[in-house]
Design an enzyme around this catalytic site. Structure first.
Site, short mmCIF file in Angstrom:
data_model
loop_
_atom_site.label_atom_id
_atom_site.label_comp_id
_atom_site.label_asym_id
_atom_site.label_seq_id
_atom_site.Cartn_x
_atom_site.Cartn_y
_atom_site.Cartn_z
N TYR A 178 -57.72 40.35 -42.29
CA TYR A 178 -56.31 39.96 -42.43
C TYR A 178 -56.20 38.47 -42.82
O TYR A 178 -56.28 37.59 -41.97
CB TYR A 178 -55.52 40.24 -41.14
CG TYR A 178 -55.60 41.69 -40.67
CD1 TYR A 178 -56.02 42.71 -41.52
CD2 TYR A 178 -55.26 42.03 -39.36
CE1 TYR A 178 -56.10 44.02 -41.09
CE2 TYR A 178 -55.33 43.35 -38.92
CZ TYR A 178 -55.75 44.33 -39.80
OH TYR A 178 -55.83 45.64 -39.37
N GLN A 203 -59.76 53.36 -33.43
CA GLN A 203 -58.45 52.98 -33.98
C GLN A 203 -58.24 53.70 -35.31
O GLN A 203 -58.99 53.49 -36.26
CB GLN A 203 -58.39 51.47 -34.18
CG GLN A 203 -57.03 51.01 -34.64
CD GLN A 203 -56.91 49.50 -34.81
OE1 GLN A 203 -56.67 49.02 -35.91
NE2 GLN A 203 -57.05 48.76 -33.72
N TRP A 227 -51.44 42.65 -39.04
CA TRP A 227 -51.67 42.73 -40.48
C TRP A 227 -50.53 42.01 -41.19
O TRP A 227 -49.36 42.28 -40.88
CB TRP A 227 -51.75 44.20 -40.89
CG TRP A 227 -52.28 44.44 -42.27
CD1 TRP A 227 -53.02 43.58 -43.03
CD2 TRP A 227 -52.10 45.63 -43.05
NE1 TRP A 227 -53.33 44.17 -44.23
CE2 TRP A 227 -52.78 45.43 -44.29
CE3 TRP A 227 -51.46 46.85 -42.84
CZ2 TRP A 227 -52.82 46.40 -45.28
CZ3 TRP A 227 -51.51 47.82 -43.84
CH2 TRP A 227 -52.18 47.59 -45.05
N LEU A 274 -44.41 54.58 -45.13
CA LEU A 274 -45.49 55.55 -45.38
C LEU A 274 -44.94 56.97 -45.53
O LEU A 274 -45.61 57.84 -46.06
CB LEU A 274 -46.52 55.51 -44.25
CG LEU A 274 -47.32 54.22 -44.10
CD1 LEU A 274 -48.32 54.34 -42.95
CD2 LEU A 274 -48.05 53.85 -45.38
P1 NAP Z 1 -46.42 49.22 -38.38
O1 NAP Z 1 -46.71 48.51 -37.13
O2 NAP Z 1 -46.30 50.70 -38.40
O3 NAP Z 1 -45.07 48.65 -39.03
C1 NAP Z 1 -44.87 47.27 -39.24
C2 NAP Z 1 -43.51 47.11 -39.93
O4 NAP Z 1 -42.47 47.56 -39.06
C3 NAP Z 1 -43.18 45.69 -40.30
O5 NAP Z 1 -42.49 45.72 -41.53
C4 NAP Z 1 -42.25 45.24 -39.19
O6 NAP Z 1 -41.34 44.27 -39.68
C5 NAP Z 1 -41.53 46.51 -38.84
N1 NAP Z 1 -41.12 46.59 -37.43
C6 NAP Z 1 -41.86 46.32 -36.33
N2 NAP Z 1 -41.17 46.56 -35.20
C7 NAP Z 1 -39.95 47.00 -35.60
C8 NAP Z 1 -38.79 47.39 -34.91
N3 NAP Z 1 -38.74 47.41 -33.56
N4 NAP Z 1 -37.69 47.77 -35.62
C9 NAP Z 1 -37.71 47.74 -36.98
N5 NAP Z 1 -38.80 47.38 -37.69
C10 NAP Z 1 -39.90 47.01 -37.01
O7 NAP Z 1 -47.49 48.87 -39.53
P2 NAP Z 1 -48.84 48.04 -39.60
O8 NAP Z 1 -48.60 46.60 -39.38
O9 NAP Z 1 -49.47 48.44 -40.87
O10 NAP Z 1 -49.73 48.64 -38.42
C11 NAP Z 1 -49.79 48.04 -37.15
C12 NAP Z 1 -51.08 47.29 -36.93
O11 NAP Z 1 -52.20 48.18 -36.96
C13 NAP Z 1 -51.42 46.28 -38.04
O12 NAP Z 1 -50.61 45.15 -37.99
C14 NAP Z 1 -52.87 46.06 -37.77
O13 NAP Z 1 -53.07 45.19 -36.67
C15 NAP Z 1 -53.33 47.49 -37.44
N6 NAP Z 1 -53.87 48.22 -38.61
C16 NAP Z 1 -55.17 48.63 -38.57
C17 NAP Z 1 -55.73 49.30 -39.65
C18 NAP Z 1 -57.17 49.73 -39.59
O14 NAP Z 1 -57.72 50.11 -40.64
N7 NAP Z 1 -57.79 49.68 -38.45
C19 NAP Z 1 -54.94 49.61 -40.78
C20 NAP Z 1 -53.60 49.23 -40.76
C21 NAP Z 1 -53.07 48.55 -39.68
P3 NAP Z 1 -41.02 42.90 -38.86
O15 NAP Z 1 -42.28 42.10 -38.88
O16 NAP Z 1 -39.90 42.30 -39.65
O17 NAP Z 1 -40.60 43.30 -37.47
#
Ligand code: NAP
Length: 283
Positions: free
Chosen positions: A53, A164, A20, A201
């Site tokens: 996305y 998911q 995302w 969140l």
């Molecule tokens: P997330 O994975 O919980 O968090 C992403 C954030 O965390 C980004 O700001 C990233 O920044 C940071 N991050 C990642 N690894 C890190 C680490 N090791 N240390 C510190 N910061 C870190 O949030 P999300 O992207 O919303 O959720 C994950 C995935 O789930 C999405 O990308 C998407 O593919 C999927 N999703 C699905 C739905 C659905 O409705 N099915 C909804 C939301 C999300 P950096 O990029 O700078 O590392």
């Protein structure tokens, strides 16, 4: 890297890569490709994307990232929007995703969230795509336990292989009835926002002292402990998103962290699971 075995017998890494906001800024392209490839090289061969996305931009970056790899070693997930999840649009939506991704099949196609098209029609269309080889498997997203029971009653509903939903240490509602239901029915659970979008969140998670203590004990970051916690049960696949090579390496390494019983107990106390049904948390 721990693995999760799906009901079709295929094993996937317990930590994959979310996308995302990947593709939102063209100046980030090379960095994002490098980060995704770092993840693949570190065992995070499952990549989660969606037509939503960036309306193809995220799938395009994934397509660029996966070009040098043996396709059969990857597990590519995309999602269909509710308005495209019927007879009229689903095949075209899927073919468009395949074009952006530069591949001729998806390993998993998810119905992104429920809309107005009858669920029975969506399931028939997903099944048709599976029968014609455009997708290997299908699943659903943002479904709660009642949605899953309704799905199970439909023709072909039992072919759903994964769900998911949002899941992180401070949002444990799915543990009450959904995750037990999925385990009983051998359906994998994919945890989105496993890092609570790096704490945005739920304020205070990243600085929480119990998470910090576990992190220090493992020489890890709090984010790595959040991932190790999410996948602790063996049936959960966490899909953190990162456009940073360093974070991606850390996320992959979290797939080998084993939390002790004592640590899990302390984390349960700090972040209790609900003792009753709560509405599905959605991002
Ligand atoms: P997330 O994975 O919980 O968090 C992403 C954030 O965390 C980004 O700001 C990233 O920044 C940071 N991050 C990642 N690894 C890190 C680490 N090791 N240390 C510190 N910061 C870190 O949030 P999300 O992207 O919303 O959720 C994950 C995935 O789930 C999405 O990308 C998407 O593919 C999927 N999703 C699905 C739905 C659905 O409705 N099915 C909804 C939301 C999300 P950096 O990029 O700078 O590392």
């Amino acid at each position: 890297m721990k693995q999760v075995k799906l009901k079709n017998g295929i094993s996937v890494p317990a930590i994959g890569q979310g996308t995302w906001h990947i593709g939102d800024d063209p100046r980030m392209h090379d960095r994002e490709v490098e980060s995704l490839r770092t993840g693949i090289d570190s065992g995070m061969t499952l990549i989660d994307t969606a037509e939503l996305y960036g309306y193809g931009k995220s799938e395009s970056v994934v397509g660029d990232a996966i070009k040098p790899y043996d396709r059969s070693k990857l597990f590519i997930v995309s999602k269909v929007l509710p308005q495209n999840a019927g007879r009229k649009n689903m095949r075209r939506a899927c073919e468009t995703s395949l074009k952006y991704l530069g591949t001729d099949y998806l390993d998993l196609y998810l119905y992104h969230w429920r809309g107005s098209i009858p669920l029975s029609e969506t399931v028939e269309c997903l099944q048709d795509l599976k029968d014609s080889g455009l997708i290997r498997e299908w699943g659903v997203s943002n479904f709660d336990t009642d949605d899953m029971r309704e799905l199970a009653r439909l023709k072909h509903g039992g072919n759903c292989i994964a769900v998911q939903d949002l899941y992180h240490i401070a949002s444990r509602g799915t543990e009450y009835s959904l995750q037990p239901y999925l385990r009983r029915n051998d359906i994998a659970f994919m945890a989105y926002c496993p890092l609570a979008i790096n704490g945005t969140l739920r304020s205070g998670i990243i600085s929480d002292p119990v998470l910090r203590q576990a992190a220090d004990a493992h020489g890890a970051s709090v984010q790595q402990i959040m991932l190790a916690w999410a996948i602790r049960g063996g049936n959960v696949i966490a899909i953190p998103k990162s456009a940073s090579k360093q974070h991606t390496l850390e996320n992959a390494a979290a797939g080998d962290i084993e939390l002790t019983e004592e640590e899990l107990k302390m984390l349960d106390k700090a972040f209790p699971a609900p003792d009753r049904e709560v509405p599905l948390d959605i991002e």
